[in-house]
Design an enzyme around this catalytic site. Structure first.
Site, PDB file in Angstrom:
ATOM      1  N   SER A 143     -13.492  -3.303  -0.555  1.00 20.93           N
ATOM      2  CA  SER A 143     -14.367  -2.513  -1.430  1.00 20.93           C
ATOM      3  C   SER A 143     -15.841  -2.782  -1.137  1.00 20.93           C
ATOM      4  CB  SER A 143     -14.073  -2.796  -2.908  1.00 20.93           C
ATOM      5  OG  SER A 143     -14.726  -1.861  -3.757  1.00 20.93           O
ATOM      6  N   PRO A 144     -16.245  -2.769   0.147  1.00 25.54           N
ATOM      7  CA  PRO A 144     -17.630  -3.102   0.496  1.00 25.54           C
ATOM      8  C   PRO A 144     -18.636  -2.059   0.030  1.00 25.54           C
ATOM      9  CG  PRO A 144     -16.504  -2.233   2.421  1.00 25.54           C
ATOM     10  CD  PRO A 144     -15.458  -2.393   1.343  1.00 25.54           C
ATOM     11  N   LEU A 145     -18.161  -0.850  -0.283  1.00 26.01           N
ATOM     12  CA  LEU A 145     -19.062   0.207  -0.745  1.00 26.01           C
ATOM     13  C   LEU A 145     -19.082   0.331  -2.269  1.00 26.01           C
ATOM     14  CD1 LEU A 145     -18.214   2.891   1.960  1.00 26.01           C
ATOM     15  CD2 LEU A 145     -20.403   1.716   1.684  1.00 26.01           C
ATOM     16  N   ALA A 146     -18.406  -0.609  -2.952  1.00 24.64           N
ATOM     17  CA  ALA A 146     -18.414  -0.636  -4.424  1.00 24.64           C
ATOM     18  C   ALA A 146     -18.014   0.707  -5.031  1.00 24.64           C
ATOM     19  CB  ALA A 146     -19.789  -1.063  -4.939  1.00 24.64           C
ATOM     20  N   GLY A 170     -18.323   3.473  -3.882  1.00 22.76           N
ATOM     21  CA  GLY A 170     -19.250   4.546  -3.528  1.00 22.76           C
ATOM     22  C   GLY A 170     -20.320   4.837  -4.547  1.00 22.76           C
ATOM     23  N   TYR A 208       0.830  -1.198   0.000  1.00 24.09           N
ATOM     24  CA  TYR A 208       0.000   0.000   0.000  1.00 24.09           C
ATOM     25  C   TYR A 208       0.871   1.257   0.000  1.00 24.09           C
ATOM     26  CZ  TYR A 208      -4.147  -2.876   0.989  1.00 24.09           C
ATOM     27  OH  TYR A 208      -5.165  -3.796   0.921  1.00 24.09           O
TER      28      TYR A 208
END
Length: 325
Positions: free
Chosen positions: A230-233, A235, A61
């Protein structure tokens, strides 16, 4: 009452994880600035104040700077480490003078990577170390030897993987006595294959991630914590207007907005709450340094408890753009 698999493994972790991929500035060799450190510290403090105690890193990262920035914050504030569960990942190698971009689960690379991770983070041990995506050349015996050495030396307390299917997990687990306690996958309203038992959904739109049949069931049976990156795709359902939306995405975005307004909460909370409603007790990894967005995510825990089957399926059907099979 269901509990997270990590809690069954005696790892006291928060329901949400703060992903640190955005820490440290740009993805290049430019030096870390005071602003980078301040921004990271503000995100850490906001997370801790809201009860988020778990932090997710990877050695790649921002070219290692994310861990280094985090380490500077820990160095400046003795005792802060004791409030955290820290995990990091290794195994991805960028193109260099030796070869192309590649994965490397060799014993030597894993051991060297962990030493460098600990040095950058300025800590003595990792609570959890994950193998970062599958390596086609993985030799499970070598990985098992690395795990044993890291555990016996006190450098790593627990181990896991990311983006692995059921067969890959079973193969590795057969060679090591260390229980694999985490699998981190890309899961969100847009990535639905995990729900559809291995059936590739929304193929025409180019979406869906194929992990193979039975992965979630295997994880639930063996108390492997599923973490969602990336649970919010990106955004797309919670305010990001830069992405081009399909008809299904647009309708789902409207439905998310409607639910958020009715429940007096944020759109982020609805999207994450949908994911967390699943009985696998999925643990979202929120990849942001924006303190307002971190706050917007916190109500997801309550939304997951309140979300009805009808609401869950409304979002599911809307996002996949068709009725149930």
């Amino acid at each position: 009452m269901r509990v997270m698999p990590l809690e069954k493994r005696e790892v006291t972790a928060s329901r949400l994880v703060l992903g640190c991929m955005g820490f440290g500035g740009s993805w290049d060799s430019s030096p870390i600035s005071d602003e980078d450190v301040t921004k990271a510290e503000q995100a850490i403090d906001e997370a801790l104040s809201l009860g988020i105690t778990m932090f997710d890193h990877a050695d790649i990262y921002t070219m290692g700077k994310a861990e280094e920035v985090f380490g500077r914050v820990l160095n400046s504030r003795p005792g802060l480490r004791d409030q955290m569960v820290i995990q990091s990942k290794c195994g991805i190698r960028f193109e260099d003078e030796i070869g192309p971009g590649r994965y490397d689960f060799s014993k030597e690379h894993i051991l060297n990577s962990v030493d460098k991770i600990l040095q950058r983070l300025s800590i003595e041990y990792l609570d959890i170390m994950l193998l970062h995506r599958p390596d086609p050349l993985m030799e499970p015996e070598a990985v098992a030897e690395a795990f044993l050495q890291l555990k016996s030396s006190g450098k790593v307390r627990n181990f896991g993987v990311s983006n692995m299917n059921k067969g890959q997990i079973q193969l590795l687990q057969a060679f090591t006595e260390e229980k694999l306690i985490v699998n981190q996958l890309e899961l969100n309203l847009k990535k639905l294959d995990w729900v559809d038992q291995g059936v590739h959904v929304n193929q025409a739109a180019g979406t869906g991630t194929h992990f193979g049949e039975g992965l979630l069931e295997h994880s639930m049976l063996h108390d492997i914590q599923i973490q969602a990156w990336s649970p919010l795709a990106k955004g797309i359902y919670s305010g990001n207007d830069s992405e081009k939306l399909s008809e299904a995405d647009f309708k789902t975005k409207e439905l998310v907005q409607k639910m958020a307004a009715e429940k007096g909460t944020s759109r982020e909370a609805i999207v994450l709450g949908w994911l967390m409603r699943h009985p696998a007790m999925i643990q979202p990894v929120i990849g942001t340094t924006n303190t307002e967005r971190i706050r917007n995510c916190m109500d997801a825990i309550e939304m997951s408890k309140q979300m009805t089957r009808e609401e869950w399926y409304s979002l599911y059907v809307s996002s996949r753009g068709s009725r149930l099979p």
